[in-house]
Design a protein around this motif. Sequence first.
Motif, PDB file in Angstrom:
ATOM      1  N   UNK A  34       0.808  -1.089  -0.122  1.00 14.06           N
ATOM      2  CA  UNK A  34       0.149  -0.474   0.345  1.00 14.06           C
ATOM      3  C   UNK A  34       1.224   1.203   0.076  1.00 14.06           C
ATOM      4  N   UNK A  35       0.540   2.459   0.374  1.00 14.46           N
ATOM      5  CA  UNK A  35       0.762   3.568  -0.128  1.00 14.46           C
ATOM      6  C   UNK A  35       1.636   3.637   1.386  1.00 14.46           C
ATOM      7  N   UNK A  36       1.890   3.282   2.615  1.00 11.87           N
ATOM      8  CA  UNK A  36       3.025   3.421   3.634  1.00 11.87           C
ATOM      9  C   UNK A  36       3.254   1.978   4.230  1.00 11.87           C
ATOM     10  N   UNK A  37       2.279   0.838   3.486  1.00 11.33           N
ATOM     11  CA  UNK A  37       3.263  -0.072   4.245  1.00 11.33           C
ATOM     12  C   UNK A  37       2.382  -0.787   3.286  1.00 11.33           C
ATOM     13  N   UNK A  38       3.318  -2.721   3.743  1.00  6.08           N
ATOM     14  CA  UNK A  38       2.761  -3.731   3.224  1.00  6.08           C
ATOM     15  C   UNK A  38       1.919  -4.225   4.637  1.00  6.08           C
ATOM     16  N   UNK A  39       0.494  -4.839   3.805  1.00  6.43           N
ATOM     17  CA  UNK A  39      -1.074  -4.900   4.702  1.00  6.43           C
ATOM     18  C   UNK A  39      -0.695  -6.434   4.531  1.00  6.43           C
ATOM     19  N   UNK A  40      -0.647  -7.341   5.498  1.00  8.21           N
ATOM     20  CA  UNK A  40      -0.796  -8.879   5.079  1.00  8.21           C
ATOM     21  C   UNK A  40      -2.617  -9.051   5.199  1.00  8.21           C
ATOM     22  N   UNK A  41      -2.597  -9.738   4.632  1.00  4.67           N
ATOM     23  CA  UNK A  41      -4.472  -9.866   4.590  1.00  4.67           C
ATOM     24  C   UNK A  41      -4.998 -11.489   4.705  1.00  4.67           C
ATOM     25  N   UNK A  42      -5.602 -11.439   5.412  1.00  3.07           N
ATOM     26  CA  UNK A  42      -6.566 -12.613   5.447  1.00  3.07           C
ATOM     27  C   UNK A  42      -7.686 -12.935   5.531  1.00  3.07           C
ATOM     28  N   UNK A  43      -8.663 -13.760   4.596  1.00  7.20           N
ATOM     29  CA  UNK A  43      -9.823 -14.077   4.037  1.00  7.20           C
ATOM     30  C   UNK A  43      -9.775 -15.053   4.661  1.00  7.20           C
ATOM     31  N   UNK A  44     -11.172 -15.095   5.285  1.00  6.85           N
ATOM     32  CA  UNK A  44     -11.904 -16.374   5.720  1.00  6.85           C
ATOM     33  C   UNK A  44     -12.959 -16.410   5.078  1.00  6.85           C
ATOM     34  N   UNK A  45     -13.578 -17.830   4.477  1.00  4.14           N
ATOM     35  CA  UNK A  45     -15.282 -17.302   4.465  1.00  4.14           C
ATOM     36  C   UNK A  45     -15.520 -19.127   5.052  1.00  4.14           C
ATOM     37  N   UNK A  46     -17.009 -18.984   5.117  1.00  5.84           N
ATOM     38  CA  UNK A  46     -17.460 -19.600   6.309  1.00  5.84           C
ATOM     39  C   UNK A  46     -18.719 -19.962   5.342  1.00  5.84           C
ATOM     40  N   UNK A  47     -18.662 -20.982   3.852  1.00  3.97           N
ATOM     41  CA  UNK A  47     -19.275 -21.274   3.240  1.00  3.97           C
ATOM     42  C   UNK A  47     -20.948 -21.320   3.510  1.00  3.97           C
ATOM     43  N   UNK A  48     -20.955 -22.985   5.404  1.00  3.45           N
ATOM     44  CA  UNK A  48     -22.653 -22.953   4.713  1.00  3.45           C
ATOM     45  C   UNK A  48     -23.101 -21.319   5.052  1.00  3.45           C
ATOM     46  N   UNK A  49     -22.870 -20.911   5.859  1.00  3.33           N
ATOM     47  CA  UNK A  49     -23.218 -19.764   6.108  1.00  3.33           C
ATOM     48  C   UNK A  49     -23.240 -18.795   5.130  1.00  3.33           C
TER      49      UNK A  49
END
Length: 164
Positions: A34-49
């Motif tokens: 990003x502009x200021x920093x490196x951003x670690x990202x975590x995406x979690x999917x709850x398929x049934x919900x």
Amino acid sequence: MSALYAATLTTFKAQGWHYREVPGLEVIEADFEAHHTKVPLHVQVYGEAHIASVVATASVEVPKSHRLHAVELIMRTNKELNLGNFEMDWDSGVVMFRVTNIFAPHRYDERIIASLVHASIAEMDRLTPFLGEICKTPKGELLLLRVTDLLKRQDLLPPVPEEA
């Protein structure tokens, strides 16, 4: 594999984002510049919900001595947000931005998934310099630090993106 997770993978591929899948879970991890920093990202999917949760983590961990000021910063920032929220793990000092969406069954709009990712990265990038200012304040000067004054600093905000 749930349909929502498949749509999430398709979104990352369509956007050209590099990612890692976590084996055995419907989880994607990625790192964004990003502009200021490196951003670690975590995406979690709850398929049934039909839920997708996106969490961006700050690159700065808040020392114990500075956590009250960081929490005030987070609280004051959250008050102004329309989407998502900042959190801090009190024990570790890790700051996160979390945004979640509940999708209608079988209606997984990839534009919404991409927007959740963009919002998480942008919000974390916006908060990081303010958080950095708090963390680099010497412990003996914390009593003089006013978070309300810090939040008025325009020089710490990333530039407004130009219209495409």
